[in-house]
Design an enzyme around this catalytic site. Structure first.
Site, PDB file in Angstrom:
ATOM      1  N   ASP A 178      58.820  18.771  56.345  1.00 25.57           N
ATOM      2  CA  ASP A 178      57.386  19.047  56.472  1.00 25.57           C
ATOM      3  C   ASP A 178      56.908  19.563  55.123  1.00 25.57           C
ATOM      4  O   ASP A 178      57.712  19.983  54.282  1.00 25.57           O
ATOM      5  CB  ASP A 178      57.151  20.079  57.579  1.00 25.57           C
ATOM      6  CG  ASP A 178      55.680  20.255  57.953  1.00 25.57           C
ATOM      7  OD1 ASP A 178      54.844  19.449  57.504  1.00 25.57           O
ATOM      8  OD2 ASP A 178      55.378  21.206  58.691  1.00 25.57           O
ATOM      9  N   HIS A 179      55.621  19.527  54.913  1.00 27.33           N
ATOM     10  CA  HIS A 179      55.026  20.156  53.738  1.00 27.33           C
ATOM     11  C   HIS A 179      54.577  21.569  54.113  1.00 27.33           C
ATOM     12  O   HIS A 179      53.903  21.753  55.129  1.00 27.33           O
ATOM     13  CB  HIS A 179      53.817  19.345  53.260  1.00 27.33           C
ATOM     14  CG  HIS A 179      54.181  18.015  52.682  1.00 27.33           C
ATOM     15  ND1 HIS A 179      53.517  16.850  53.002  1.00 27.33           N
ATOM     16  CD2 HIS A 179      55.145  17.663  51.789  1.00 27.33           C
ATOM     17  CE1 HIS A 179      54.040  15.837  52.329  1.00 27.33           C
ATOM     18  NE2 HIS A 179      55.045  16.306  51.596  1.00 27.33           N
TER      19      HIS A 179
ATOM     20  N   TYR B 107      51.564  20.296  58.753  1.00 24.28           N
ATOM     21  CA  TYR B 107      51.631  19.484  59.972  1.00 24.28           C
ATOM     22  C   TYR B 107      51.987  18.035  59.661  1.00 24.28           C
ATOM     23  O   TYR B 107      51.456  17.103  60.269  1.00 24.28           O
ATOM     24  CB  TYR B 107      50.325  19.597  60.765  1.00 24.28           C
ATOM     25  CG  TYR B 107      49.779  20.996  60.791  1.00 24.28           C
ATOM     26  CD1 TYR B 107      50.564  22.061  61.269  1.00 24.28           C
ATOM     27  CD2 TYR B 107      48.513  21.291  60.299  1.00 24.28           C
ATOM     28  CE1 TYR B 107      50.098  23.363  61.254  1.00 24.28           C
ATOM     29  CE2 TYR B 107      48.036  22.587  60.283  1.00 24.28           C
ATOM     30  CZ  TYR B 107      48.832  23.625  60.764  1.00 24.28           C
ATOM     31  OH  TYR B 107      48.361  24.915  60.748  1.00 24.28           O
ATOM     32  N   HIS B 108      52.917  17.860  58.719  1.00 26.31           N
ATOM     33  CA  HIS B 108      53.375  16.532  58.323  1.00 26.31           C
ATOM     34  C   HIS B 108      54.839  16.330  58.734  1.00 26.31           C
ATOM     35  O   HIS B 108      55.652  15.849  57.952  1.00 26.31           O
ATOM     36  CB  HIS B 108      53.238  16.360  56.806  1.00 26.31           C
ATOM     37  CG  HIS B 108      51.845  16.477  56.308  1.00 26.31           C
ATOM     38  ND1 HIS B 108      51.538  16.740  54.987  1.00 26.31           N
ATOM     39  CD2 HIS B 108      50.653  16.361  56.954  1.00 26.31           C
ATOM     40  CE1 HIS B 108      50.222  16.793  54.847  1.00 26.31           C
ATOM     41  NE2 HIS B 108      49.658  16.563  56.023  1.00 26.31           N
ATOM     42  N   LEU B 109      55.176  16.673  59.948  1.00 27.07           N
ATOM     43  CA  LEU B 109      56.565  16.615  60.403  1.00 27.07           C
ATOM     44  C   LEU B 109      57.080  15.180  60.377  1.00 27.07           C
ATOM     45  O   LEU B 109      56.379  14.244  60.784  1.00 27.07           O
ATOM     46  CB  LEU B 109      56.688  17.195  61.813  1.00 27.07           C
ATOM     47  CG  LEU B 109      56.729  18.730  61.890  1.00 27.07           C
ATOM     48  CD1 LEU B 109      55.394  19.356  61.554  1.00 27.07           C
ATOM     49  CD2 LEU B 109      57.180  19.168  63.280  1.00 27.07           C
TER      50      LEU B 109
END
Length: 536
Positions: A294-295, A469-471
Site C-alpha cells: 500500500d502507499h 487506500y491502494h492495497l
C-alpha cells in the site's frame, strides 16, 4: 439450492470485475453471472464527486475494514475503506486518474509476469479511456472511462505549481504520458461533472444484455472445487445459500482483501493457516494473502490567508447552498473537487532514475475526511513513497465468510520507507516555504514548529500517517516456480483449473501512482485473455 449454469462467473463488480463482466457479455453466446456483495449504486453521493468524503465512513457502500495493530506505526489500527457496491472502490475513491510509469510494468515483466510490460499494457490503457486532449500515442479517444483535467484552479493552485517550478521541477500536465516527473494538475475520472466509475462506464451500458445477470447483496462464501478444478461458487442472498456453476471460468475480482479471503475460505492457501482456521486444505498455495502493499502518506497542512479553499465554500449553510446551486447549473465548483487538484512527482535522492515521491495538493483542511473542514481557509498536501519495501498480509480469522479477515500493513517496517517518507515531508515544507506561496501561507498547522529533526518527523509520520487506500499484491502474478506467486501471467490460479483472479491483488509490485486505473486496465486485459483462451 442451485442458482443456475453460466459460462462465466465474476465475483465482485468493482474496478476490475465490472470491466470483466461487461466485456465477456459482449459475446451474446456466453452467459455471464456477476455477483456483488454490496447494494446497487443508487445514492447521489456515489455520483457527485465530493461524495467521496461522505462515503468515506458509510457502511452501506464501504466495507470499512480496520487493520490489526501495526507496531511500525505505534500500534495503530489503520482504517481501510473499500468500495462495496457496483463499481467497487471506483465508486467511492478520490477519482485521481494515474497509471504509473513504464518502468513499473517492465519490472512486472522482469518479475515473471510475461506479457505485462509497458508496451503490452499500453493498448489496454488506451482502450479504457476517453481523453481527447491527450497525445493519441498514449491516450484513448473512445473508451468507457472519460478523463477530464482538474477544474478547480485559482491563484492558490497556480502558486503551488509555481513553488514546484522554483524547486527545479518541470511543469507537467500529462502525468500519464512517457514522463511522470514534474508538477501540474491531475487528470480525473469524471464525465460532465459526475464520477465516472466502472459501474457507470462499463456496467450501465451492459445491463440490458439478456446474457448478463447481475446479483447485488450476494456474498460469495467459497469457490466450489471438483478435485483441482473450480466448477462453481456458493453465495448467500437474503439469508439463503445458493450455488451457481460455471462451464468455463470463475474470475475472482474482489480486490486485495476479498479475493485472497475467498481463496482461503475455499481451501486454497497456506495449509498451516487454513488448518488452524478450521478450513480443509484443498490446494497448498502459500502466497495467497501475502505480499500486501500500500502507499502510506504523511501530511503537511497550512492555514491560508485568502478564501480560496474548499473550506470557504462549505463552511456554513449559505456557502453550501451557493456551491450546490453552482454545481446544479454548471457542474463545476467545490462539489467536483477530487482527492487532489495539483500533483507533484519528484525524487527523494538525485541518483534515482524515476521519481519515488508523489504529492497530492488538496485545497481543504480538516482533521480527516470524516469530519467537517476547518472553519477557516486551509490546505493539505500529502506525500507518499512510490514503491515501498514493507510488506503485510491478509489472512482469514476463521471459516466464517462474514468475519472480516486479519489485515496487517507493516507500513513503516523497512528503513528505506522510513527515510523516504521523512524526505517527503521535508520536500513539502520546501514547497510551502517557496516564494510563490508566501502571499498565501499564514502558518503550518501540522506537523507544527516543534517537529524539526528527522527523528521527530519520523515519529510524527508513525503517529499520524495514513493509508492511501491502494492495497494490492495479495495474489501476486508470477511463474509457478516463483516464490509466493498465486496466479500465472494469464491470471490463472496456479494448480487450479477454471479459476482466475483479476484485480489489484495480482500486481507483483505496486505502481508508482494511484492504483485504480491500473486495476481497470487489469480488467480489460483479463477479459481479452479470457476471450482468446475460450476461442483457442
Amino acid at each position: 439450492m442451485a442458482e443456475g449454469y453460466y459460462d462465466f462467473i465474476v465475483v465482485g463488480a468493482g474496478s476490475a470485475g465490472a470491466v470483466v463482466a461487461a466485456r465477456l457479455s459482449e459475446n451474446s453466446a456466453w452467459k455471464v453471472l456477476l455477483l456483488e456483495a454490496g447494494p446497487p449504486n443508487k445514492s447521489i453521493w456515489l455520483h457527485v464527486p465530493i461524495g467521496f468524503a461522505k462515503n468515506f465512513t458509510n457502511p452501506r457502500y464501504n466495507w470499512m475494514y480496520t487493520a490489526d495493530p501495526d507496531s511500525s506505526i505505534n500500534g495503530r489500527q489503520m482504517f481501510t475503506p473499500r468500495g462495496k457496491t457496483l463499481g467497487g472502490s471506483s465508486s467511492i475513491n478520490g477519482m485521481i486518474y494515474l497509471r504509473g510509469v513504464p518502468t513499473d510494468f517492465n519490472h512486472w515483466r522482469q518479475m515473471g509476469a510475461v506479457g505485462w510490460g509497458y508496451d503490452d499494457v499500453l493498448p489496454f490503457f488506451r482502450k479504457l479511456e476517453t481523453y481527447p486532449e491527450g497525445d493519441s500515442t498514449y491516450h484513448g479517444r473512445s473508451g468507457p472511462i472519460e478523463v477530464t483535467d482538474a477544474a478547480w484552479r485559482n491563484d492558490l493552485t497556480e502558486a503551488f505549481i509555481a513553488a514546484g517550478r522554483e524547486l527545479g521541477l518541470p511543469r507537467n500536465d500529462g502525468f500519464n504520458g512517457p514522463v511522470q516527473e514534474g508538477v501540474g494538475y491531475f487528470q480525473l475520472s469524471q464525465k460532465r461533472g459526475l464520477r465516472n466509475s466502472t459501474a457507470r462506464g462499463y456496467l450501465k451500458p451492459a445491463r440490458n444484455r439478456p446474457n448478463l445477470h447481475v446479483v447485488t447483496e450476494a456474498l460469495v462464501e467459497r469457490v466450489i472445487l471438483d478435485g483441482k478444478r473450480a466448477v462453481g461458487v456458493e453465495y448467500s442472498v437474503g439469508g439463503q445459500t445458493r450455488q451457481a456453476r460455471a462451464g468455463c471460468d470463475i474470475i475472482l475480482s474482489g480486490g486485495a482483501i476479498n479475493s485472497p479471503q475467498i481463496l482461503q475460505l475455499s481451501g486454497i492457501g497456506a495449509g498451516e493457516l487454513l488448518s488452524q482456521r478450521g478450513v480443509a486444505v484443498q490446494h497448498e498455495l502459500p502466497g495467497v494473502g501475502e505480499n500486501l502493499q500500500d502507499h502510506y502518506n504523511c501530511k503537511v497542512s497550512t492555514r491560508i490567508s485568502r478564501p480560496l479553499t474548499v473550506n470557504d465554500h462549505v463552511k456554513n449553510f449559505p456557502a453550501k447552498a451557493k456551491a450546490a446551486l453552482r454545481y446544479a447549473l454548471f457542474r463545476d465548483g467545490a462539489l467536483t473537487v477530487a482527492a487532489g487538484v495539483v500533483g507533484v512527482f519528484t525524487k527523494s535522492r538525485p541518483e534515482l532514475e524515476v521519481p519515488d515521491l508523489q504529492v497530492h495538493f488538496f485545497p481543504f483542511s480538516g482533521d480527516n475526511l470524516a469530519v467537517a473542514p476547518h472553519p477557516f481557509s486551509g490546505v493539505t498536501a500529502i506525500v507518499n513513497q512510490h514503491v515501498p519495501e514493507s510488506r503485510g498480509h491478509v489472512r482469514i480469522r476463521s471459516s466464517n465468510p462474514r468475519e472480516y479477515p486479519s489485515i496487517l500493513g507493516n507500513y513503516l517496517k523497512e528503513e528505506l520507507d522510513q527515510r523516504t517518507l521523512v524526505a517527503g515531508v521535508k520536500f513539502l515544507r520546501q514547497m510551502f516555504g517557496a516564494t510563490a506561496m508566501k502571499p498565501f501561507v499564514m502558518h503550518e498547522m501540522k506537523p507544527g514548529k516543534d517537529v524539526r529533526s528527522d527523528d521527530e518527523i519520523l515519529a510524527y509520520a508513525r503517529e499520524t500517517g495514513d493509508s492511501c487506500y491502494h492495497l494490492s499484491g495479495t495474489c501476486r502474478m508470477g511463474m509457478a516456480s516463483a516464490k509466493m506467486a498465486v496466479v500465472d501471467e494469464r491470471l490463472r490460479v496456479h494448480g487450479i483449473e477454471g479459476l482466475r483472479v483479476a484485480d489489484a491483488s495480482i500486481m507483483p509490485q505496486i505502481t508508482s501512482a494511484n492504483t485504480n486505473v491500473t486495476t481497470i486496465m487489469i480488467g480489460e486485459k483479463a477479459a481479452d485473455m479470457i476471450k482468446a483462451d475460450a476461442r483457442a
